[in-house]
Every structure is written in C-alpha cells, then in structure tokens.
Design a protein around this motif. Sequence first.
Motif, PDB file in Angstrom:
ATOM      1  N   ASP A 151     -18.310  69.701  38.144  1.00  0.00           N
ATOM      2  CA  ASP A 151     -17.371  69.575  39.259  1.00  0.00           C
ATOM      3  C   ASP A 151     -17.977  68.840  40.456  1.00  0.00           C
ATOM      4  N   LYS A 152     -19.071  68.091  40.198  1.00  0.00           N
ATOM      5  CA  LYS A 152     -19.681  67.201  41.196  1.00  0.00           C
ATOM      6  C   LYS A 152     -20.385  67.938  42.337  1.00  0.00           C
ATOM      7  N   VAL A 153     -20.913  69.120  42.037  1.00  0.00           N
ATOM      8  CA  VAL A 153     -21.733  69.832  42.999  1.00  0.00           C
ATOM      9  C   VAL A 153     -23.102  70.065  42.354  1.00  0.00           C
ATOM     10  N   LEU A 154     -24.144  69.521  42.965  1.00  0.00           N
ATOM     11  CA  LEU A 154     -25.488  69.650  42.425  1.00  0.00           C
ATOM     12  C   LEU A 154     -26.250  70.752  43.151  1.00  0.00           C
ATOM     13  N   VAL A 155     -26.702  71.747  42.382  1.00  0.00           N
ATOM     14  CA  VAL A 155     -27.661  72.734  42.867  1.00  0.00           C
ATOM     15  C   VAL A 155     -28.862  72.665  41.935  1.00  0.00           C
ATOM     16  N   ARG A 156     -29.900  73.419  42.221  1.00  0.00           N
ATOM     17  CA  ARG A 156     -31.111  73.346  41.385  1.00  0.00           C
ATOM     18  C   ARG A 156     -31.206  74.583  40.505  1.00  0.00           C
ATOM     19  N   TYR A 157     -31.173  74.375  39.192  1.00  0.00           N
ATOM     20  CA  TYR A 157     -31.440  75.462  38.248  1.00  0.00           C
ATOM     21  C   TYR A 157     -32.928  75.458  37.946  1.00  0.00           C
ATOM     22  N   MET A 158     -33.587  76.610  38.102  1.00  0.00           N
ATOM     23  CA  MET A 158     -35.031  76.696  37.882  1.00  0.00           C
ATOM     24  C   MET A 158     -35.318  77.908  37.014  1.00  0.00           C
ATOM     25  N   ASN A 159     -36.150  77.689  36.005  1.00  0.00           N
ATOM     26  CA  ASN A 159     -36.500  78.756  35.065  1.00  0.00           C
ATOM     27  C   ASN A 159     -38.016  78.852  34.992  1.00  0.00           C
ATOM     28  N   TYR A 160     -38.566  79.971  35.413  1.00  0.00           N
ATOM     29  CA  TYR A 160     -40.011  80.160  35.468  1.00  0.00           C
ATOM     30  C   TYR A 160     -40.449  81.108  34.357  1.00  0.00           C
ATOM     31  N   ALA A 161     -41.325  80.608  33.498  1.00  0.00           N
ATOM     32  CA  ALA A 161     -41.808  81.406  32.381  1.00  0.00           C
ATOM     33  C   ALA A 161     -42.437  82.697  32.893  1.00  0.00           C
ATOM     34  N   GLY A 162     -42.024  83.817  32.284  1.00  0.00           N
ATOM     35  CA  GLY A 162     -42.584  85.095  32.674  1.00  0.00           C
ATOM     36  C   GLY A 162     -42.020  85.653  33.954  1.00  0.00           C
ATOM     37  N   TRP A 163     -41.111  84.926  34.573  1.00  0.00           N
ATOM     38  CA  TRP A 163     -40.568  85.375  35.852  1.00  0.00           C
ATOM     39  C   TRP A 163     -39.051  85.456  35.828  1.00  0.00           C
ATOM     40  N   GLY A 164     -38.425  84.453  35.254  1.00  0.00           N
ATOM     41  CA  GLY A 164     -36.973  84.435  35.198  1.00  0.00           C
ATOM     42  C   GLY A 164     -36.398  83.176  35.808  1.00  0.00           C
ATOM     43  N   ASP A 165     -35.076  83.105  35.831  1.00  0.00           N
ATOM     44  CA  ASP A 165     -34.417  81.904  36.324  1.00  0.00           C
ATOM     45  C   ASP A 165     -33.507  82.232  37.494  1.00  0.00           C
ATOM     46  N   GLY A 166     -32.983  81.168  38.092  1.00  0.00           N
ATOM     47  CA  GLY A 166     -32.076  81.338  39.207  1.00  0.00           C
ATOM     48  C   GLY A 166     -31.550  80.009  39.678  1.00  0.00           C
ATOM     49  N   LEU A 167     -30.681  80.064  40.657  1.00  0.00           N
ATOM     50  CA  LEU A 167     -30.134  78.872  41.289  1.00  0.00           C
ATOM     51  C   LEU A 167     -30.695  78.782  42.701  1.00  0.00           C
ATOM     52  N   ASP A 180     -26.183  90.324  35.467  1.00  0.00           N
ATOM     53  CA  ASP A 180     -25.053  90.580  34.577  1.00  0.00           C
ATOM     54  C   ASP A 180     -24.691  89.395  33.698  1.00  0.00           C
ATOM     55  N   ARG A 181     -25.224  88.218  34.014  1.00  0.00           N
ATOM     56  CA  ARG A 181     -24.849  87.025  33.232  1.00  0.00           C
ATOM     57  C   ARG A 181     -25.884  85.934  33.464  1.00  0.00           C
ATOM     58  N   PRO A 182     -26.010  84.985  32.545  1.00  0.00           N
ATOM     59  CA  PRO A 182     -26.922  83.854  32.762  1.00  0.00           C
ATOM     60  C   PRO A 182     -26.370  82.944  33.856  1.00  0.00           C
ATOM     61  N   VAL A 183     -27.287  82.323  34.600  1.00  0.00           N
ATOM     62  CA  VAL A 183     -26.836  81.456  35.695  1.00  0.00           C
ATOM     63  C   VAL A 183     -26.817  79.985  35.313  1.00  0.00           C
ATOM     64  N   GLN A 184     -27.464  79.620  34.210  1.00  0.00           N
ATOM     65  CA  GLN A 184     -27.461  78.205  33.833  1.00  0.00           C
ATOM     66  C   GLN A 184     -26.053  77.665  33.603  1.00  0.00           C
ATOM     67  N   PRO A 185     -25.138  78.437  32.952  1.00  0.00           N
ATOM     68  CA  PRO A 185     -23.769  77.923  32.819  1.00  0.00           C
ATOM     69  C   PRO A 185     -23.084  77.674  34.165  1.00  0.00           C
ATOM     70  N   LEU A 186     -23.433  78.452  35.185  1.00  0.00           N
ATOM     71  CA  LEU A 186     -22.859  78.225  36.511  1.00  0.00           C
ATOM     72  C   LEU A 186     -23.365  76.904  37.094  1.00  0.00           C
ATOM     73  N   TYR A 187     -24.655  76.648  36.897  1.00  0.00           N
ATOM     74  CA  TYR A 187     -25.227  75.358  37.328  1.00  0.00           C
ATOM     75  C   TYR A 187     -24.507  74.200  36.639  1.00  0.00           C
ATOM     76  N   GLU A 188     -24.294  74.323  35.325  1.00  0.00           N
ATOM     77  CA  GLU A 188     -23.664  73.246  34.567  1.00  0.00           C
ATOM     78  C   GLU A 188     -22.205  73.048  34.974  1.00  0.00           C
ATOM     79  N   ALA A 189     -21.524  74.156  35.275  1.00  0.00           N
ATOM     80  CA  ALA A 189     -20.127  74.053  35.703  1.00  0.00           C
ATOM     81  C   ALA A 189     -20.037  73.371  37.064  1.00  0.00           C
ATOM     82  N   LEU A 190     -20.926  73.731  37.964  1.00  0.00           N
ATOM     83  CA  LEU A 190     -20.944  73.081  39.278  1.00  0.00           C
ATOM     84  C   LEU A 190     -21.210  71.583  39.147  1.00  0.00           C
ATOM     85  N   LYS A 191     -22.155  71.238  38.285  1.00  0.00           N
ATOM     86  CA  LYS A 191     -22.478  69.827  38.096  1.00  0.00           C
ATOM     87  C   LYS A 191     -21.272  69.065  37.547  1.00  0.00           C
TER      88      LYS A 191
END
Length: 356
Positions: free
Chosen positions: A319-335, A306-317
């Motif tokens: 706010d001093k919380v690091l997670v891993r944003y990963m984007n795979y060509a032809g597959w999609g992205d996620g946290l 329903d929404r892109p997850v990269q902005p969630l990664y950036e918002a967490l960062k």
Amino acid sequence: MTHPASDIESLFRPEIQQLSPYVPGEQPQGGKFIKLNTNENPYPPSQKVITAIQEAAAARLERYPDPLGNAFRTRAAEVLGVEPDWILCGNGSDDILTILTRSFVGQGQKLRLPYPSYILYRTLAQLQGASSEEVPFQPDFTLDARFAEMSDELRLIFLPNPNSPSGTMLPPAKIAAVAERLTCPLLIDEAYADFADTNCIELVRQNPRLMVSRTLSKSYGLAGLRFGFLIAQPEIISMLRKVKDSYNCDSLSLAGATAAIDDQKWLASNLQKVIATRGRMTLRLRELGFEVADSQANFVWCTRRDRPVQPLYEALKKDKVLVRYMNYAGWGDGLRISVGTDDQIDACLALLASYL
C-alpha cells in the motif's frame, strides 16, 4: 578473456570475501511512497542551510575545503558548551565510527557492541580483521553486567544511546558507572540524542576514555548532506586527526552543517513537532495491540505476541508505506517505524488498523 567470479573474489582480502554487506533501508526510486523506514526527518531543513550551501556553491569550489572544519567547530562548541578542539568533523557519523575503529582496533583484537543495535559496528570490526563481541541487552534493553568486563583483546566499545532499533536510552549515570570499570575507550553513539531527554556530553569532561558521536542526518533534517562529528577530549581529537582522510568533509557540507547548528530556533521547533507525533503514534500503536518501547528517538519499535509482524510490513509496502522489518537471531522481530509528518503517520496507522 573472461575470468570466473571466484578468481576475482580471490584478489580481495579474506576479511572482505567473508563480509556480509550492510543492507540499508529501501530507497524507492519510482512511485509515490510514504517513507518511514530509515529514520529521516520528515521535514525539510532550515532555509538558512539551503542559503549557505548555495553561497558556498557559488564560491570557489576549485579550492580544497578547510580540513578541520573550523567554522563548524567554533559554532558547535558554543552550542554544546565545549571548546572547538574537543570536536572532530566527519563525513556523516559513519565516518567517525570508521576513524575510531581504525584508530583503536587492530587485527586480531576486539570491538564490543550491544545486541541488537546498529549492525555497521560489526562490519567495521571485520574490515579491520578484528572480532566483534556482541553482548545481548537484557529484555528491558538495559545492559548486562558482562558489558563492563575487560579482556586483554578488547580495544573499543560502541554503545548507541538512544539505541536502534529499540529507541530506548540508558541514563548517563549508568554509562558513567560502566566506563569506570573499563580501561578501553567507550564511544556513545548519540545519533538520536536531540530527541531524548538527556545526553552524555558532560561525561566526556569527566572521563578521557569517553567519547560522544553526533550526526546532522536525523534532528537537523540533513541525511542527504552527510555530516557528523565527535566530541572528545583534545588529546584524543589530536591523535584521531592522523587517521581521518585529509579533506573528509567537503565545502558544501561544512557550510550547510555550520548554518544548521547555528539555527537552534529551527531545531527546537522541529524537535517539538517530532516528539509530539512520536507520543501520539505510540499511544495509538499500543491501542492496536502492539508492544511499543518508550522511545527517546525519532522512531518507535513495535512487536506483537499474538501474530507475526512481517505480513504487516508486506501489506504496508503493497500500500506504498515503507517501514523497517527487522529480525534479530535469538532476539525476535519487529517493525521499526520512523516518525513522519502527522498526515503520514495517520495514513500508516489507518492502514494498520484495517489489517488488524
């Protein structure tokens, strides 16, 4: 006299010039972060490890370490139900992966890996002047039939199980069936297997071309120590010794690793905590609208439609919380979110809820 960068680059082998370097997760050097981006264990290691390292440091560091790590091999063999000559020690499991690639894959030959998975596999092939053949997972992270097809150039296959970034796992019986169709070695990378319901060590007994690699970085809380090992039949181990660095594990890591694998009570307690937190965070993330794969590792893979997850990664960062944003060509992205302490995960989940 200065030289243009292009002149310096020309000194390197073409494979190095063309190489895209592996980019690890962020390691913040300042500020106070909640770090959930590199699948480290959130708890300190067994106190027995600290004591063993201190004792080793007070001993004779002017002497070379045991080149085979016999004390570790002896204790690990007892824990894992194999013989010591079935074990090869490495400077982290990345060292084991490097030794295997150098041993089996030559220039112009091929290494196969699933996609998406650990991107270092591809780099190791490139360093050899070899090609990496990526066979995409099915949408449910099962293997495509092509993964078991042989070709003249194919010399080695890497299969992470559980996989990263998905945390999903293939049953040993499925892997055994794949291995029966192959004539090249198959390495099952079990970096996260201690967090899983099963593993593939028994398959190594049944098929001499099957090998299993492990690391102490995750389940034993020793990412900073750099120690991994391989389980394979003795004939394989004997040949691989020709390729490894003479003293690829130092005295401190050998002492710490031996103490770690000896403390199975600590391991059982740690796994219980991590797995319980993993289950709780999976349920809450799904309540928040994430699609979360059933993980057998110490992290979870989260996607949304329903929404892109990269902005969630950036918002967490922010706010001093690091997670891993990963984007795979032809597959999609996620946290990819590592399992932290309960307090760390509660903070991360609360922030995600506030953004959504």
